[in-house]
Design a protein around this motif. Sequence first.
Motif, PDB file in Angstrom:
ATOM      1  N   LYS A 215       0.841  -1.186   0.000  1.00 43.87           N
ATOM      2  CA  LYS A 215       0.000   0.000   0.000  1.00 43.87           C
ATOM      3  C   LYS A 215       0.881   1.241   0.000  1.00 43.87           C
ATOM      4  N   ALA A 216       0.492   2.209  -0.786  1.00 48.41           N
ATOM      5  CA  ALA A 216       1.280   3.425  -0.906  1.00 48.41           C
ATOM      6  C   ALA A 216       0.343   4.615  -1.040  1.00 48.41           C
ATOM      7  N   SER A 217       0.883   5.804  -0.851  1.00 55.29           N
ATOM      8  CA  SER A 217       0.062   7.000  -0.982  1.00 55.29           C
ATOM      9  C   SER A 217       0.900   8.162  -1.487  1.00 55.29           C
ATOM     10  N   ALA A 218       0.368   8.814  -2.502  1.00 45.97           N
ATOM     11  CA  ALA A 218       0.971  10.029  -3.047  1.00 45.97           C
ATOM     12  C   ALA A 218      -0.041  10.649  -4.000  1.00 45.97           C
ATOM     13  N   LYS A 219      -0.008  11.966  -4.098  1.00 50.61           N
ATOM     14  CA  LYS A 219      -0.917  12.655  -5.007  1.00 50.61           C
ATOM     15  C   LYS A 219      -0.228  13.876  -5.580  1.00 50.61           C
ATOM     16  N   SER A 220      -0.188  13.931  -6.894  1.00 47.66           N
ATOM     17  CA  SER A 220       0.433  15.049  -7.588  1.00 47.66           C
ATOM     18  C   SER A 220      -0.629  15.749  -8.429  1.00 47.66           C
ATOM     19  N   LYS A 226      -5.056  21.011 -13.917  1.00 41.96           N
ATOM     20  CA  LYS A 226      -5.860  20.158 -13.040  1.00 41.96           C
ATOM     21  C   LYS A 226      -5.605  18.666 -13.299  1.00 41.96           C
ATOM     22  N   ASN A 227      -4.559  18.346 -14.051  1.00 40.60           N
ATOM     23  CA  ASN A 227      -4.173  16.935 -14.200  1.00 40.60           C
ATOM     24  C   ASN A 227      -3.701  16.399 -12.855  1.00 40.60           C
ATOM     25  N   THR A 228      -4.196  15.227 -12.461  1.00 40.16           N
ATOM     26  CA  THR A 228      -3.887  14.669 -11.147  1.00 40.16           C
ATOM     27  C   THR A 228      -3.460  13.216 -11.268  1.00 40.16           C
ATOM     28  N   VAL A 229      -2.400  12.853 -10.563  1.00 45.76           N
ATOM     29  CA  VAL A 229      -1.919  11.469 -10.494  1.00 45.76           C
ATOM     30  C   VAL A 229      -1.946  11.037  -9.038  1.00 45.76           C
ATOM     31  N   ASP A 329      15.321   0.341  -2.570  1.00 47.19           N
ATOM     32  CA  ASP A 329      13.908   0.102  -2.837  1.00 47.19           C
ATOM     33  C   ASP A 329      12.998   0.947  -1.946  1.00 47.19           C
ATOM     34  N   SER A 330      13.437   2.149  -1.586  1.00 50.90           N
ATOM     35  CA  SER A 330      12.586   3.048  -0.815  1.00 50.90           C
ATOM     36  C   SER A 330      12.973   4.486  -1.145  1.00 50.90           C
ATOM     37  N   GLY A 331      12.197   5.427  -0.588  1.00 47.74           N
ATOM     38  CA  GLY A 331      12.506   6.839  -0.800  1.00 47.74           C
ATOM     39  C   GLY A 331      12.124   7.338  -2.180  1.00 47.74           C
ATOM     40  N   PHE A 332      11.039   6.817  -2.751  1.00 52.22           N
ATOM     41  CA  PHE A 332      10.650   7.203  -4.103  1.00 52.22           C
ATOM     42  C   PHE A 332       9.706   8.408  -4.102  1.00 52.22           C
ATOM     43  N   THR A 333       9.792   9.160  -5.181  1.00 51.05           N
ATOM     44  CA  THR A 333       8.904  10.291  -5.414  1.00 51.05           C
ATOM     45  C   THR A 333       8.344  10.183  -6.824  1.00 51.05           C
ATOM     46  N   ILE A 334       7.040  10.343  -6.961  1.00 51.60           N
ATOM     47  CA  ILE A 334       6.419  10.366  -8.285  1.00 51.60           C
ATOM     48  C   ILE A 334       6.317  11.822  -8.716  1.00 51.60           C
ATOM     49  N   SER A 335       6.593  12.094  -9.972  1.00 50.60           N
ATOM     50  CA  SER A 335       6.554  13.477 -10.443  1.00 50.60           C
ATOM     51  C   SER A 335       5.916  13.512 -11.826  1.00 50.60           C
ATOM     52  N   ALA A 356       5.642  14.335  -5.846  1.00 54.87           N
ATOM     53  CA  ALA A 356       4.907  13.920  -4.659  1.00 54.87           C
ATOM     54  C   ALA A 356       5.622  12.731  -4.041  1.00 54.87           C
ATOM     55  N   LYS A 357       6.034  12.862  -2.800  1.00 57.88           N
ATOM     56  CA  LYS A 357       6.718  11.787  -2.100  1.00 57.88           C
ATOM     57  C   LYS A 357       5.774  10.610  -1.917  1.00 57.88           C
ATOM     58  N   ILE A 358       6.254   9.387  -2.218  1.00 58.79           N
ATOM     59  CA  ILE A 358       5.427   8.187  -2.078  1.00 58.79           C
ATOM     60  C   ILE A 358       5.632   7.601  -0.692  1.00 58.79           C
ATOM     61  N   GLY A 359       4.579   7.608   0.087  1.00 53.46           N
ATOM     62  CA  GLY A 359       4.627   6.958   1.386  1.00 53.46           C
ATOM     63  C   GLY A 359       4.264   5.498   1.239  1.00 53.46           C
ATOM     64  N   ILE A 360       5.093   4.592   1.755  1.00 47.18           N
ATOM     65  CA  ILE A 360       4.872   3.151   1.626  1.00 47.18           C
ATOM     66  C   ILE A 360       4.552   2.573   2.989  1.00 47.18           C
TER      67      ILE A 360
END
Length: 387
Positions: A215-220, A226-229, A329-335, A356-360
């Motif tokens: 499970k992960a969480s991030a929102k960009s 208004k494009n959202t990922v 395998d940690s510390g990822f950010t989606i952009s 957006a930093k991905i919280g795992i």
Amino acid sequence: MSATTAVVLGLALTACSGGGGGGGAAEGKSGGDAKPVSGSAVKIDLTKDTEKQVGVTLTDTQIGDRVQVKKVSTKLKTDNVTSLKSSQGDVVLVQLKVTVPEDGSSVSTTDFGLTDDQDTTSSNLYAGGLEAAMEAQGYAAFPSYVSAGSTKTGWVALQLLDTAKSAELTWKRAAHTDYDSGKKYKERTLTAPLLTNTGADAAVSAAKEGATPKKASAKSTDPVTKNTVTVDQIITNFPLPAAVDYETGHIVAVHIKADAGSVYTSGWSPSDLQLLTADGDKVDRYSSPDVKTALAEKGFTGLTDDGYISSGESTTGWVPFLVKPSTGDSGFTISQHRRAANIIGGGSVPAADFPAKIGIEGVTDGSGSSESDDQSTEGSDGSGANA
């Protein structure tokens, strides 16, 4: 097994007399004591140069033809075979002893294959010096055609597309009619266990572990378009498929929901996504069809078609990124990246990035889960369209 190493199985054919009580024909046609398949797969490490006895037999009990697998070897070198590419997998040569009685059916090298390939003995495989390499290293190539009542010996080149799996030998029997009796035989395929790849055990274990979504969480969100990922799952260590042998590293796959804003008509594309690693690497989406297939086989479906969605629409799916071994395998950010564009009717939108930093879940790197700080950029908020 590297792309420059071939697996070899020895193939010998022994003709049987049609009239002898102990011949292969008498054994096979009436069924007798013959079994369609006997023996078990040989355990072998396909990553090493080795040769082993096999002892697997296939019998066509309808007409008496018999195929015995004698050996398997990973010693053939194919460095100078120009026709072989990494996408073709590894070459496999099979040594068989095939018994074709006088009243049996002829055998061709193209009748043999492996369960993970549909056309292993195609002319393309033998092009570019493969047969010459076999001959030079003491593996006499098997004749392309063997008539009933004849005996031939040689090596047949097959293809193992996925060295992380075991393989079975397939023997295709074409539909034919017996000239003497007029009996018709349907097309059929006999399958026998062949290779159990012990060298793949570690890779298989890694695949199972790496293929577990977290499970992960991030929102960009781009405040202008208004494009959202939105990220809700991540696979942090999915192994590269064996066919991708020209790259190193592993796959990080992110499950996203992408919503294209309705402010402009330009829509949204996954080519604008990047994954930022803890080491500072910026990784673009990895659009390898082999990776897409490997993920899909484990139930991780990619974005529909090319992932592009029109203004006001949404899509979900897995997006893979190739992460080099040094990144962890940690510390990822989606952009998501917004490209600079002119607005129809006047005005422009500058380029910008929205990380957006991905919280795992279960992973602590000091920052925890967070959403991106939406970066405001100046631009038209009218209903015009990007050029």
